[in-house]
Structures are given as C-alpha cells and as structure tokens.
Motif scaffolding. Structure first.
Motif, PDB file in Angstrom:
ATOM      1  N   VAL A  84     -23.477  64.493 117.551  1.00  0.00           N
ATOM      2  CA  VAL A  84     -22.986  65.263 116.412  1.00  0.00           C
ATOM      3  C   VAL A  84     -23.113  64.396 115.168  1.00  0.00           C
ATOM      4  CG1 VAL A  84     -20.946  66.345 115.387  1.00  0.00           C
ATOM      5  CG2 VAL A  84     -21.317  66.491 117.859  1.00  0.00           C
ATOM      6  N   ARG A  85     -23.571  65.007 114.065  1.00  0.00           N
ATOM      7  CA  ARG A  85     -23.517  64.273 112.795  1.00  0.00           C
ATOM      8  C   ARG A  85     -22.997  65.189 111.700  1.00  0.00           C
ATOM      9  NH1 ARG A  85     -28.995  64.147 109.552  1.00  0.00           N
ATOM     10  NH2 ARG A  85     -30.070  65.960 110.431  1.00  0.00           N
ATOM     11  N   ASP A  86     -22.289  64.568 110.759  1.00  0.00           N
ATOM     12  CA  ASP A  86     -21.730  65.298 109.626  1.00  0.00           C
ATOM     13  C   ASP A  86     -22.544  64.981 108.386  1.00  0.00           C
ATOM     14  OD1 ASP A  86     -19.791  66.453 111.153  1.00  0.00           O
ATOM     15  OD2 ASP A  86     -18.208  65.065 110.592  1.00  0.00           O
ATOM     16  N   VAL A  87     -23.076  66.013 107.761  1.00  0.00           N
ATOM     17  CA  VAL A  87     -23.919  65.827 106.578  1.00  0.00           C
ATOM     18  C   VAL A  87     -23.187  66.398 105.364  1.00  0.00           C
ATOM     19  CG1 VAL A  87     -26.172  66.295 105.544  1.00  0.00           C
ATOM     20  CG2 VAL A  87     -25.949  66.170 108.046  1.00  0.00           C
ATOM     21  N   PRO A  88     -22.902  65.561 104.356  1.00  0.00           N
ATOM     22  CA  PRO A  88     -22.315  66.128 103.124  1.00  0.00           C
ATOM     23  C   PRO A  88     -23.268  67.171 102.546  1.00  0.00           C
ATOM     24  CG  PRO A  88     -22.322  63.717 103.062  1.00  0.00           C
ATOM     25  CD  PRO A  88     -23.147  64.116 104.248  1.00  0.00           C
ATOM     26  N   VAL A  89     -22.715  68.278 102.070  1.00  0.00           N
ATOM     27  CA  VAL A  89     -23.577  69.389 101.660  1.00  0.00           C
ATOM     28  C   VAL A  89     -24.504  68.965 100.517  1.00  0.00           C
ATOM     29  CG1 VAL A  89     -22.074  70.546  99.978  1.00  0.00           C
ATOM     30  CG2 VAL A  89     -23.567  71.903 101.440  1.00  0.00           C
ATOM     31  N   GLY A  90     -24.069  67.989  99.725  1.00  0.00           N
ATOM     32  CA  GLY A  90     -24.911  67.469  98.638  1.00  0.00           C
ATOM     33  C   GLY A  90     -26.169  66.773  99.134  1.00  0.00           C
TER      34      GLY A  90
END
Lengths: 293, 156
Positions: A136-142
């Motif tokens: 799982v990875r979290d990508v800032p929407v920016g």
C-alpha cells in the motif's frame, strides 16, 4: 473484451497484478462513454462495483477515509459537514443519475484536468491510498496527477481509498460552465481554511494540464493574515489582500484555448472566483466566530 | 457471458452478452424492453433512466456485467398493466409529451423525485430533472406535469 468480477478486495488486487491491462470499472460514468463513444476497447474490464467494502466511509483522527466506491451522492448527502468543499463540488457534478454512479476515486483515476473533485481534494490536502500485491502507498493528491488524463498509478495498482482531512475552517468551491447541470468545468476553484494550523489551501481545475494548487497565492494570504492578526480576529479583509490573493491565483493558471473557453477568459474567471470564494469563506468565519461549515 | 437480473419484479436472463455492452442494450435488445430510449449513449440526455438497485441511473453507463444479479425497474415497470401510472397520466394531461423520446426517462426520474419528496418546489423539480433533456416542448409543461403528478399522488 473479458470481464472480471472479483468477490473480495484481495481478489481484485490479485487480478490486477495478473491482468495489468484490465481497466477498473466502478461507476462507469467515464469508462462507458469511452467505450461507447470514443471507441476505446479495453482487453478486460475489472468490475469493482460489487465490492461492498469500497462503498463506506469512516472518520478517525480528524480524517475522513472515503472508500473507492463512495459516490458524489454519498458525499453531498452525508459528508457536507466534514468535507464542505468536496460536497459543494459533488453537487455540481452532472445530474442525479451521474452523481448516483460516479465516484471520487473514479474521478482521480480518470485524472481529467477538469475533474470536479480535484480542486477540493487539492485544497484540503487529501491523500490517495493505492494498493497492489506489492503493498500500500499513500500519494498526496498534489503529486497524483502527471498530465492530462494521466496519474501515478502503476499497471498493477488500484485506488483503495481517498483520505480527506475533516474541515477545521470554512471551505468554498466555485465552477464556471455554460449551464448549472451537466457541464464540464470551463474553470473551477476551491479554497479551504485550516484555522488551527493557520493554513490556506487552494485547488484550480481546467486551467493547466493537471489540476493544480496556487502555492504563491496561499503563501501570500497566510502571510497577510499573520501580519494583520486576522487569524485571531476575523475582521473584514482589506480589498488589497483579496485582490492580491486573486491576482496570484490567476497567475498560477496555465490554461489553453479550447472548445469550452479561451485561455484569457479562464484567467479572468479564475481571478473573479478566487475573490468571491475568499469573501464567502471569510464571511462564514466572521459570522461564526470560530469556523463555519 | 450470461447475466441474470430481476427486471420489473421478474427474473430474467440474457445470453451471449458481450462485456462492453450496456444495461441499456441488454434491456432493449436482449429482453425486448424498448421503453428505455437509446439516444446519446453517454449519460447526457437521461432518456435511458432506470432504477438500478433503487438508484436512478443512466442504463447506458452501466456495463452489462455490473447489472448481473441486480434489481432493475424500467418505465415498463411503473404502469399497472395497460393503465397508466398517475405520473404518466399527468404528462399526458399537461401536454408534456411531444415526440416522446425523452418521456420514459423523465417519467422514471419524476417517479424517483416524488418518491423522495411528495411536494417538491419548482427548484427541486428542475434540479431532479436536470439530467433529462427534452428538445421539443421545453420544460414548462414537464414541470407542470410533475406538479400535477405530485398533487394527484398526494390526493390518491
């Protein structure tokens, strides 16, 4: 065209690794148009619409986690308190029929520069939770959008959820189109105040190759609010501050001329929308004393 | 593929359905239910509006596989046999039908509106029908028909 219908999220993730060319379908409001109208022929559809686990949302530690199946109707009917800008934007999407099917995650996956959810997600500092067999990875929407209709998703990855900080201050969204319903934004703008952290967030739609933030504008406004003591006392904002913010928002845009509008009009409209949304949001603060939704 | 769904209360199956086909195509071409109209095929016009598991949707934007196991109500499912539903009758009475192509979708969207709100304001009516395009009559008579239907439903 093959059709895959996973029973569980784990199955869906495994199937996407086995079939990297499979195109996920949930609401279908973008993909079905591409198939029927634009002649797109995916080798395989990966149907996520039956996965109940994607349809819910929950709030913990000040963040609302939207499952990838959460629709615009869900947001505007249930989440207007915690996610006001996203709820206002959801209300401007298509029609009831489209809002009942279209999902926030699908808007991100399509990654149109004009996607209505994108400016609020940028302004609020949302994060896209992406999953594959690798993890799982979290990508800032920016950092999620890489070009028109392009994003950072790898062929084996699926969007699992969108994490949006719950509002701690007033938020606004504004969109220009040729009518009130069923329009793709000519240009759109979102503004979010986070009062406790003294932060301002912005998001611009339809005025650059991807949805973008107006970083100079937010830095300027934060500085002006600091300097004038406005965070403590929500007095009327000086016209110069409002105009200075609007000019910097307009300066951040890199629009093109297209069938929906000329570049010059987009910049002009953006300046007006920045001014208006700032006044609307600020007046909510003045009324409420602390922060208003 | 083979799909099974409940349409207007009856269990139906459609064979040899291709994955890229829409629910609209299944309804019209596999099941012979031609009330839902095939106009824009891109979710713009609302002529194919149906209920899918209780939600108002454009059938053209639902892939056939997604409808497998679903419960669908089409405009054919609203009338009671040969007698018109009060909403259909209201459209006739108010002259809200001209060429008739948009009417089935508008009837289903109106049904959905009145189910949620028995006495909608004009603003609510226009908002609820914003995804249904009529190119003949304009919307005044359609809005009048919805108002009449609301009154009739309340009286009935």
């Amino acid at each position: 065209m093959d059709y895959l219908r996973p029973r569980t999220w784990q199955d869906a993730v495994a199937l996407k690794t086995e079939n990297p060319a499979a195109v996920p379908i949930n609401g279908g409001t973008d993909l079905m148009v591409e198939i029927k109208f634009a002649g797109r022929r995916p080798a395989c559809l990966l149907d996520l619409s039956h996965l109940q686990v994607l349809k819910g949302w929950r709030k913990s530690n000040g963040t609302v986690e939207l499952g990838a199946g959460v629709t615009y109707t869900d947001v505007l009917e249930h989440l207007g308190g915690d996610l006001p800008a996203l709820a206002i934007a959801s209300r401007t999407v298509g029609s009831p029929q489209i809002r009942n099917r279209g999902t926030i995650a699908g808007n991100l996956a399509t990654a149109s520069p004009a996607g209505d959810a994108h400016p609020p997600l940028l302004a609020t500092g949302a994060t896209v939770r992406v999953e594959s067999m690798r993890g799982v990875r979290d990508v800032p929407v920016g950092r999620f959008f890489t070009g028109p209709k392009q994003n950072v998703l790898e062929p084996d990855e699926l969007i699992r959820a969108v994490l949006v900080p719950a509002a701690r201050g007033p938020q606004q969204f504004s969109k220009v189109g040729t009518r009130n319903a069923m329009v793709i934004a000519v240009v759109s703008f979102a503004l979010a105040f986070d009062i406790p952290s003294r932060h301002v967030g912005t998001g611009i739609g339809s005025a650059a190759p991807t949805p973008i933030e107006a970083a100079d504008a937010t830095a300027y406004l934060e500085q002006e609010l600091d300097r004038g003591g406005y965070w403590e006392e929500h007095r009327d904002l000086p016209a110069g501050t409002v105009d200075g913010f609007a000019e910097r928002v307009a300066a951040a845009a890199r629009p093109i001329n297209d069938v929906r509008g000329p570049a010059g009009y987009r910049v002009h409209a953006l300046r007006v929308m920045a001014r208006r949304t700032l006044r609307w949001a600020w007046s909510a603060l003045e009324t409420d004393g602390t922060h208003a939704h | 593929m083979l799909i099974e769904l409940i349409v207007n209360g009856r269990r139906r199956t459609a064979e040899n359905v291709r994955a890229g086909e829409s629910l609209l195509y299944v309804l019209r071409e596999h099941l012979g239910l031609r009330g839902s109209k095939d106009a824009c095929e891109q979710g713009e016009c609302g002529s194919c509006s149906v209920y899918l598991n209780g939600d108002l949707v454009c059938a053209c934007l639902v892939s056939a596989g997604q409808a497998d196991g679903a419960e669908v109500v089409t405009v054919e499912g609203l009338s009671d046999g040969e007698s018109l539903h009060p909403i259909q009758q209201a459209y006739v009475s108010e002259g809200a039908v001209q060429c008739g192509f948009c009417t089935p979708g508008l009837i289903v969207a109106t049904h959905c509106l009145l189910d949620a709100s028995s006495d909608p304001s004009d603003e609510e009516i226009r908002e609820a029908l914003a995804g249904n395009l009529c190119r003949c009559t304009g919307y005044e008579k359609i809005v009048s028909a919805v108002r009449l239907a609301a009154t009739e439903t309340a009286a009935g």
